[in-house]
Design a protein around this motif. Structure first.
Motif, PDB file in Angstrom:
ATOM      1  N   GLU A  88       0.824  -1.211   0.000  1.00 43.95           N
ATOM      2  CA  GLU A  88       0.000   0.000   0.000  1.00 43.95           C
ATOM      3  C   GLU A  88       0.857   1.260   0.000  1.00 43.95           C
ATOM      4  O   GLU A  88       0.492   2.266  -0.608  1.00 43.95           O
ATOM      5  CB  GLU A  88      -0.959   0.007   1.192  1.00 43.95           C
ATOM      6  N   ILE A  89       1.978   1.201   0.685  1.00 44.80           N
ATOM      7  CA  ILE A  89       2.893   2.352   0.678  1.00 44.80           C
ATOM      8  C   ILE A  89       3.401   2.615  -0.733  1.00 44.80           C
ATOM      9  O   ILE A  89       3.414   3.762  -1.202  1.00 44.80           O
ATOM     10  CB  ILE A  89       4.057   2.112   1.660  1.00 44.80           C
ATOM     11  N   LYS A  90       3.812   1.583  -1.427  1.00 49.79           N
ATOM     12  CA  LYS A  90       4.301   1.763  -2.804  1.00 49.79           C
ATOM     13  C   LYS A  90       3.204   2.309  -3.703  1.00 49.79           C
ATOM     14  O   LYS A  90       3.431   3.246  -4.491  1.00 49.79           O
ATOM     15  CB  LYS A  90       4.819   0.429  -3.352  1.00 49.79           C
ATOM     16  N   ALA A  91       2.010   1.755  -3.584  1.00 53.06           N
ATOM     17  CA  ALA A  91       0.904   2.182  -4.438  1.00 53.06           C
ATOM     18  C   ALA A  91       0.470   3.615  -4.127  1.00 53.06           C
ATOM     19  O   ALA A  91       0.199   4.408  -5.048  1.00 53.06           O
ATOM     20  CB  ALA A  91      -0.279   1.227  -4.273  1.00 53.06           C
ATOM     21  N   SER A  92       0.399   3.966  -2.859  1.00 55.18           N
ATOM     22  CA  SER A  92      -0.081   5.305  -2.494  1.00 55.18           C
ATOM     23  C   SER A  92       0.937   6.381  -2.861  1.00 55.18           C
ATOM     24  O   SER A  92       0.563   7.464  -3.336  1.00 55.18           O
ATOM     25  CB  SER A  92      -0.441   5.360  -1.004  1.00 55.18           C
ATOM     26  N   PHE A  93       2.220   6.114  -2.656  1.00 58.89           N
ATOM     27  CA  PHE A  93       3.232   7.082  -3.099  1.00 58.89           C
ATOM     28  C   PHE A  93       3.166   7.273  -4.614  1.00 58.89           C
ATOM     29  O   PHE A  93       3.273   8.403  -5.115  1.00 58.89           O
ATOM     30  CB  PHE A  93       4.635   6.627  -2.690  1.00 58.89           C
ATOM     31  N   GLN A  94       2.987   6.178  -5.342  1.00 60.64           N
ATOM     32  CA  GLN A  94       2.898   6.263  -6.800  1.00 60.64           C
ATOM     33  C   GLN A  94       1.725   7.149  -7.221  1.00 60.64           C
ATOM     34  O   GLN A  94       1.826   7.936  -8.169  1.00 60.64           O
ATOM     35  CB  GLN A  94       2.743   4.870  -7.398  1.00 60.64           C
ATOM     36  N   ASP A  95       0.608   7.038  -6.517  1.00 53.71           N
ATOM     37  CA  ASP A  95      -0.588   7.815  -6.873  1.00 53.71           C
ATOM     38  C   ASP A  95      -0.507   9.267  -6.403  1.00 53.71           C
ATOM     39  O   ASP A  95      -0.947  10.179  -7.109  1.00 53.71           O
ATOM     40  CB  ASP A  95      -1.835   7.162  -6.266  1.00 53.71           C
ATOM     41  N   LYS A 125       8.646   4.206   9.345  1.00 52.53           N
ATOM     42  CA  LYS A 125       9.969   3.788   8.869  1.00 52.53           C
ATOM     43  C   LYS A 125       9.880   3.124   7.503  1.00 52.53           C
ATOM     44  O   LYS A 125      10.746   3.341   6.638  1.00 52.53           O
ATOM     45  CB  LYS A 125      10.620   2.851   9.895  1.00 52.53           C
ATOM     46  N   LEU A 126       8.839   2.342   7.279  1.00 48.89           N
ATOM     47  CA  LEU A 126       8.669   1.716   5.971  1.00 48.89           C
ATOM     48  C   LEU A 126       8.355   2.760   4.907  1.00 48.89           C
ATOM     49  O   LEU A 126       8.858   2.676   3.773  1.00 48.89           O
ATOM     50  CB  LEU A 126       7.556   0.663   6.042  1.00 48.89           C
ATOM     51  N   MET A 127       7.551   3.762   5.256  1.00 52.51           N
ATOM     52  CA  MET A 127       7.287   4.864   4.324  1.00 52.51           C
ATOM     53  C   MET A 127       8.583   5.583   3.951  1.00 52.51           C
ATOM     54  O   MET A 127       8.841   5.861   2.772  1.00 52.51           O
ATOM     55  CB  MET A 127       6.297   5.855   4.948  1.00 52.51           C
ATOM     56  N   MET A 128       9.394   5.866   4.965  1.00 52.03           N
ATOM     57  CA  MET A 128      10.633   6.600   4.700  1.00 52.03           C
ATOM     58  C   MET A 128      11.625   5.750   3.925  1.00 52.03           C
ATOM     59  O   MET A 128      12.338   6.262   3.034  1.00 52.03           O
ATOM     60  CB  MET A 128      11.253   7.083   6.014  1.00 52.03           C
ATOM     61  N   ALA A 129      11.713   4.467   4.215  1.00 50.26           N
ATOM     62  CA  ALA A 129      12.617   3.583   3.472  1.00 50.26           C
ATOM     63  C   ALA A 129      12.244   3.565   1.990  1.00 50.26           C
ATOM     64  O   ALA A 129      13.120   3.620   1.112  1.00 50.26           O
ATOM     65  CB  ALA A 129      12.575   2.175   4.058  1.00 50.26           C
ATOM     66  N   HIS A 130      10.938   3.491   1.717  1.00 51.86           N
ATOM     67  CA  HIS A 130      10.498   3.529   0.320  1.00 51.86           C
ATOM     68  C   HIS A 130      10.834   4.876  -0.313  1.00 51.86           C
ATOM     69  O   HIS A 130      11.330   4.928  -1.457  1.00 51.86           O
ATOM     70  CB  HIS A 130       8.990   3.282   0.246  1.00 51.86           C
ATOM     71  N   LEU A 131      10.575   5.953   0.391  1.00 53.95           N
ATOM     72  CA  LEU A 131      10.863   7.296  -0.147  1.00 53.95           C
ATOM     73  C   LEU A 131      12.350   7.430  -0.461  1.00 53.95           C
ATOM     74  O   LEU A 131      12.728   7.942  -1.526  1.00 53.95           O
ATOM     75  CB  LEU A 131      10.424   8.348   0.873  1.00 53.95           C
ATOM     76  N   ILE A 132      13.191   6.975   0.447  1.00 56.17           N
ATOM     77  CA  ILE A 132      14.642   7.120   0.291  1.00 56.17           C
ATOM     78  C   ILE A 132      15.143   6.415  -0.966  1.00 56.17           C
ATOM     79  O   ILE A 132      16.026   6.928  -1.670  1.00 56.17           O
ATOM     80  CB  ILE A 132      15.352   6.560   1.550  1.00 56.17           C
ATOM     81  N   LEU A 133      14.579   5.249  -1.281  1.00 54.59           N
ATOM     82  CA  LEU A 133      15.019   4.498  -2.462  1.00 54.59           C
ATOM     83  C   LEU A 133      14.389   5.002  -3.756  1.00 54.59           C
ATOM     84  O   LEU A 133      14.898   4.701  -4.838  1.00 54.59           O
ATOM     85  CB  LEU A 133      14.691   3.010  -2.291  1.00 54.59           C
ATOM     86  N   THR A 134      13.310   5.763  -3.652  1.00 57.88           N
ATOM     87  CA  THR A 134      12.537   6.133  -4.842  1.00 57.88           C
ATOM     88  C   THR A 134      12.770   7.564  -5.298  1.00 57.88           C
ATOM     89  O   THR A 134      12.708   7.860  -6.498  1.00 57.88           O
ATOM     90  CB  THR A 134      11.035   5.937  -4.559  1.00 57.88           C
ATOM     91  N   TYR A 135      13.048   8.473  -4.366  1.00 55.39           N
ATOM     92  CA  TYR A 135      13.067   9.902  -4.688  1.00 55.39           C
ATOM     93  C   TYR A 135      14.376  10.566  -4.250  1.00 55.39           C
ATOM     94  O   TYR A 135      15.052  10.103  -3.326  1.00 55.39           O
ATOM     95  CB  TYR A 135      11.926  10.632  -3.958  1.00 55.39           C
TER      96      TYR A 135
END
Length: 495
Positions: free
Chosen positions: A148-155, A450-460
């Motif tokens: 859900e974190i990946k999908a919501s950031f994408q949207d 932390k999972l939100m930030m880990a995804h953000l760090i690798l993506t943006y």
């Protein structure tokens, strides 16, 4: 009614002034043995109550550094007593709930009977579910949370090659709303925009109504609440959307019995634990909306405080990125691998240390009580701990007022490194409260941010438009809020 308040602030001010002058005159006499920050004079205490509203942090710090024992600060309707002694703090932690009540203090702070309803105030069966089923299943629900974190950031913040500016408060509210509700109600409802917007609006409604009601004495609150409350309408709106999900859960159980595998979400756990009255769909909806308030409000603030630090100092992206890549390359994306990201955890712990509210571990005296050093607390008064002042005290932290993101990841194992993770509390680290009523949802919240930030760090890649300058926090009463107008620049990670 809110428009009446907004359009006639001087009328509201006059009511508050009259209330303050009346109540402070009588209350000061009961608390003369406890030093006041400000003045005991009814007229001057009105001035200091305003000062508290706009600068409670500085008033509490003044008391913290001036007094070795308890002191008090004025609000518009009462005095709050602050304990400033290690022995008193430890004693407060151990006082029984029926003497010094966390539950009653929380109900008063958030005005829960009026903001979320008597149902939540009178029956908190969801709290053991948070403490047990939710916390114990963090590893099991991790893949859904990550998805859900990946999908919501994408949207919400689609990666682009060019820098694009986003207002972080509404953007992160959407991401947290979707991610939290993936755990609360599951797919597809967690992606229903109307449902997410209702949950976010409840968060705003509760905060706003509690603010207004806390300006009034208890005898005026029922009347004001009847004119201002919105929770019944929000429940009706959300219930229409939640009803098919509840019915689906029940049909499965009816058709296949108790052994049927239900979705691993909070709604299922509620259905398992609710008594007959609480099984009604509107009751379940109210409970889910209460969970939305608790999760969305605090998680969004925690994430945004950290995000603003990272955007103001993007040089920390590189070491954080290296850690996330190293751990996930070796172990994949799991709860256990997230726990191994010590720098990321330290980044959030340090952010919470510097950006929590100025008070915590609040208790309400349900009866007169005498503490060990003859500190007498009369029935009905609120006692709290000076969280912010404690956490910037040089006695406990070197260079305590400086943001040192890896402060807690630099300790060695023999110093007790696991004790210093984001969710660990102590007499010197108080963002989640203290004692038996320490926040039960902190494990879920920490996992999520932390999972939100880990995804953000690798993506943006991220930065601030005014590079290197973190927008100042907004302090209202005891709360420290990330700048509500703050914007962050995002682009797809370049390297």
């Amino acid at each position: 009614m809110y428009s009446l308040i907004d359009n006639h602030p001087f009328l509201w001010l006059a009511i508050v002034a009259a209330v303050t002058l009346h109540f402070h005159g009588g209350q000061s006499r009961k608390l003369k043995h406890i030093p006041a920050i400000g003045s005991d004079s009814p007229i001057l205490s009105f001035y200091y109550a305003f000062k508290y509203f706009f600068n409670a942090s500085e008033m509490v710090k003044e008391g913290y550094y001036t007094h070795e024992g308890p002191f008090r600060v004025p609000t518009f309707t009462t005095w709050i007593i602050i304990f400033n002694s290690p022995k008193l703090i430890e004693e407060l932690r151990k006082v029984p709930e029926d003497v010094m009540s966390f539950i009653q203090a929380t109900e008063e702070t958030l005005q829960i009977p009026y903001t979320l309803g008597a149902q939540i105030a009178d029956n908190d069966y969801h709290v053991p579910i948070i403490r047990n089923q939710l916390t114990k299943n963090l590893g099991t629900i991790f893949p859904e949370l990550h998805d859900e974190i990946k999908a919501s950031f994408q949207d919400v913040i689609p990666p682009t090659d060019e820098w694009k500016k986003y207002p972080i408060r509404p953007s992160v509210l959407q991401i947290v709303g979707r991610t939290s509700n993936r755990t609360f109600v599951g797919l597809p409802l967690c992606r229903n925009q109307e449902f997410i917007d209702i949950g976010i609006q409840v968060t705003k409604d509760v905060t706003k109504l509690a603010f207004y009601l806390n300006l009034l004495p208890a005898f005026l609150r029922p009347v004001a609440a009847s004119l201002l409350t919105t929770i019944s309408n929000r429940v009706k709106q959300a219930s229409k959307l939640l009803t098919p999900v509840v019915e689906d859960h029940r049909k499965r159980k009816e058709q296949h019995g108790e052994d049927v595998e239900q979705p691993n979400d909070f709604l299922s756990w509620l259905l398992d634990e609710a008594d007959e009255e609480e099984q009604a769909t509107d009751k379940l909806t109210t409970r889910i909306l209460a969970m939305n308030f608790a999760a969305i409000h605090t998680t969004t603030m925690a994430f945004n405080h950290a995000l603003l630090h990272l955007a103001a100092a993007p040089q920390y992206l590189k070491p954080l990125r290296a850690e996330v890549e190293e751990v996930t390359r070796a172990e994949g994306w799991t709860k256990a691998s997230l726990d191994r990201m010590r720098r990321l955890d330290s980044f959030f712990r340090e952010t919470q240390r510097l950006h929590s509210g100025c008070m915590t571990a609040t208790r309400k005296a349900l009866q007169d009580h005498m503490f060990h050093n003859n500190t007498f607390i009369p029935k009905g008064y609120i006692v709290s701990l000076p969280s912010e002042a404690t956490m910037i005290d040089e006695a406990f932290y070197s260079n305590a007022k400086e943001f040192d993101p890896f402060r807690f990841s630099n300790v060695t194992v023999d110093q007790g490194s696991r004790r210093l993770d984001m969710v660990a509390v102590s007499n010197e680290y108080l963002p989640f409260g203290h004692g038996r009523h320490v926040c039960p949802g902190r494990f879920f919240a920490a996992n999520e941010v932390k999972l939100m930030m880990a995804h953000l760090i690798l993506t943006y890649d991220i930065k601030l438009e005014n590079e290197g300058v973190r927008p100042p926090d907004l302090c209202i009463g005891r709360n420290r809020i990330p700048n509500v107008k703050a914007e962050v620049m995002f682009r797809k990670r370049a390297a």
